[in-house]
Design a protein around this motif. Sequence first.
Motif, PDB file in Angstrom:
ATOM      1  N   ASP A 181      -7.414  55.810  28.057  1.00 18.69           N
ATOM      2  CA  ASP A 181      -7.957  54.637  27.369  1.00 18.69           C
ATOM      3  C   ASP A 181      -9.328  54.944  26.763  1.00 18.69           C
ATOM      4  N   GLU A 182      -9.754  54.065  25.902  1.00 20.54           N
ATOM      5  CA  GLU A 182     -10.989  54.263  25.124  1.00 20.54           C
ATOM      6  C   GLU A 182     -12.219  54.439  26.017  1.00 20.54           C
ATOM      7  N   GLN A 183     -12.275  53.671  27.104  1.00 21.09           N
ATOM      8  CA  GLN A 183     -13.442  53.725  27.991  1.00 21.09           C
ATOM      9  C   GLN A 183     -13.569  55.096  28.667  1.00 21.09           C
ATOM     10  N   LEU A 184     -12.463  55.611  29.181  1.00 17.62           N
ATOM     11  CA  LEU A 184     -12.483  56.934  29.809  1.00 17.62           C
ATOM     12  C   LEU A 184     -12.804  58.010  28.781  1.00 17.62           C
ATOM     13  N   SER A 195     -14.636  57.729  26.117  1.00 15.65           N
ATOM     14  CA  SER A 195     -16.078  57.674  25.836  1.00 15.65           C
ATOM     15  C   SER A 195     -16.885  58.321  26.957  1.00 15.65           C
ATOM     16  N   LYS A 196     -16.499  58.031  28.206  1.00 14.72           N
ATOM     17  CA  LYS A 196     -17.205  58.620  29.346  1.00 14.72           C
ATOM     18  C   LYS A 196     -17.074  60.147  29.349  1.00 14.72           C
TER      19      LYS A 196
END
Length: 94
Positions: free
Chosen positions: A58-61, A63-64
């Motif tokens: 997903d986008e959040q992972l 980015s991290k």
Amino acid sequence: MAKQEADRTTLDLFADERRPGRPKTNPLPRQVQLKLNKRNQLKRDRERGLRRIELKVDEQLFSKLNVLANERRLSRAELIQALLLQQLAQQEQE
């Protein structure tokens, strides 16, 4: 003698004219060049013992992972490989 726009034999008439784009350095079309480059890249990777893994996150992972890779000055692939190796080493210790 009148200047003909289609006449490219008298180069002195067009010396100050800038033509758009880069000069053509490869006789093959761009699509063929990309295909050959990708094939060569895969061949180099195979020779180095590398295998391809595709992973959707997903986008959040994502980015991290990018932030962490930048902080450690690694590529995202190098970071993921290091994290996987670290996790496998922990599993072996248990």
